[in-house]
Enzyme design. Structure first.
Site, PDB file in Angstrom:
ATOM      1  N   HIS A   1       0.844  -1.214   0.000  1.00  0.00           N
ATOM      2  CA  HIS A   1       0.000   0.000   0.000  1.00  0.00           C
ATOM      3  C   HIS A   1       0.875   1.258   0.000  1.00  0.00           C
ATOM      4  O   HIS A   1       0.578   2.240  -0.693  1.00  0.00           O
ATOM      5  CB  HIS A   1      -0.919   0.012   1.232  1.00  0.00           C
ATOM      6  CG  HIS A   1      -2.105  -0.890   1.129  1.00  0.00           C
ATOM      7  ND1 HIS A   1      -2.952  -0.909   0.039  1.00  0.00           N
ATOM      8  CD2 HIS A   1      -2.598  -1.820   2.000  1.00  0.00           C
ATOM      9  CE1 HIS A   1      -3.914  -1.797   0.232  1.00  0.00           C
ATOM     10  NE2 HIS A   1      -3.724  -2.365   1.413  1.00  0.00           N
ATOM     11  N   GLU A   2       1.938   1.245   0.795  1.00  0.00           N
ATOM     12  CA  GLU A   2       2.859   2.388   0.835  1.00  0.00           C
ATOM     13  C   GLU A   2       3.451   2.654  -0.551  1.00  0.00           C
ATOM     14  O   GLU A   2       3.546   3.807  -0.983  1.00  0.00           O
ATOM     15  CB  GLU A   2       4.002   2.119   1.813  1.00  0.00           C
ATOM     16  CG  GLU A   2       3.611   2.113   3.272  1.00  0.00           C
ATOM     17  CD  GLU A   2       4.723   1.604   4.169  1.00  0.00           C
ATOM     18  OE1 GLU A   2       4.456   1.364   5.361  1.00  0.00           O
ATOM     19  OE2 GLU A   2       5.862   1.447   3.688  1.00  0.00           O
ATOM     20  N   ALA A   3       3.838   1.574  -1.220  1.00  0.00           N
ATOM     21  CA  ALA A   3       4.455   1.720  -2.539  1.00  0.00           C
ATOM     22  C   ALA A   3       3.493   2.357  -3.536  1.00  0.00           C
ATOM     23  O   ALA A   3       3.910   3.140  -4.400  1.00  0.00           O
ATOM     24  CB  ALA A   3       4.915   0.357  -3.054  1.00  0.00           C
TER      25      ALA A   3
END
Length: 252
Positions: A79-81
């Site tokens: 999700h961060e990516a």
């Protein structure tokens, strides 16, 4: 006068895997050079909400996405990516993919241990076939199109790899006037490929200048015996050094 805010570097990696020690040492090296560093796995471990982590990404100047075999073990990491690439697409963040002991091909094609880890995460989370899976895969493919670094190019020697990362980040944000002590210890070939053209220009200018100086010296001193071969070589090397430094100053 208010002190200028230090640039933020966000490190996105799987955590609790082979890359963890490398990430800790890299974060320390970056902090020693004056950067604020945030590690995604630390924020997750501190039970920060995803919104908090996204805000941290949004306040960052650089994001290092460190792929390893176990990168996809964390759903949050993926999700961060996605958010990191959104910011990159908006032109608000510099994104650097780093392939730590994993090949770019395995990451891009979701094969090998990297691919196995991704499939396991989908099954464990019960989201195999979910839209998240397609979004994550497409996002990783996009990140792989960005210029980056592979540990294999440094013979998997972590220290050299780490120095290259710090050097690149500093050069990318050099307008912030960071210390440049480390610059003299790092060969040019450690820089991303986009710097090759500028380096070639430096060498060309320096070579022409050195030849011109040698020609002028030969006109002034018709009897070159007044200079020994060693002295002439020293003068030539000195000219090359001065011209190259001058070019780096004026063209950067």
């Amino acid at each position: 006068m208010a002190m200028e805010a230090r640039p933020h570097v966000f490190i996105n990696h799987g955590g609790n895997d082979l890359s963890d020690y490398f990430v800790r040492e890299l974060a320390t090296a970056l902090r020693d050079q004056g950067f604020n560093v945030f590690i995604g796995s630390d924020e997750r471990g501190a039970r920060r909400g995803i919104k908090y982590i996204f805000r941290t990404i949004e306040s960052s100047d650089v994001a290092l996405v460190i792929f390893s075999d176990m990168y996809a073990a964390s759903e949050w990491c993926l999700h961060e990516a996605v958010r990191i690439y959104d910011r990159r697409r908006e032109g608000k963040l510099v994104l650097v993919p780093i392939y730590y002991r994993v090949s770019k091909e395995d990451v891009n094609m979701f094969q090998g241990r990297f691919g196995e880890c991704f499939v396991k995460t989908l099954k464990t989370r019960g989201i195999n076939g979910h839209s998240f899976a397609d979004i994550w895969k497409a996002n990783v493919n996009l990140i792989c199109t960005e210029p980056g670094f592979t540990s294999k190019d440094f013979c998997h020697i972590d220290v050299n790899f780490m120095v290259a990362m710090v050097h690149w980040v500093k050069r990318r944000l050099r307008s912030r006037n960071f210390p440049s002590d480390i610059d003299m210890f790092i060969p040019k070939q450690l820089e991303p490929q986009e710097g090759f053209g500028k380096e070639l220009l430096y060498v060309s200018i320096a070579t022409v200048a050195a030849l011109l100086c040698y020609f002028i010296i030969s006109l002034v001193f018709t009897d070159l015996d007044v200079f020994s071969i060693r002295q002439l070589l020293f003068i030539a090397v000195l000219i090359l050094f001065v011209i190259r430094k001058t070019c780096r100053w004026t063209l950067s």
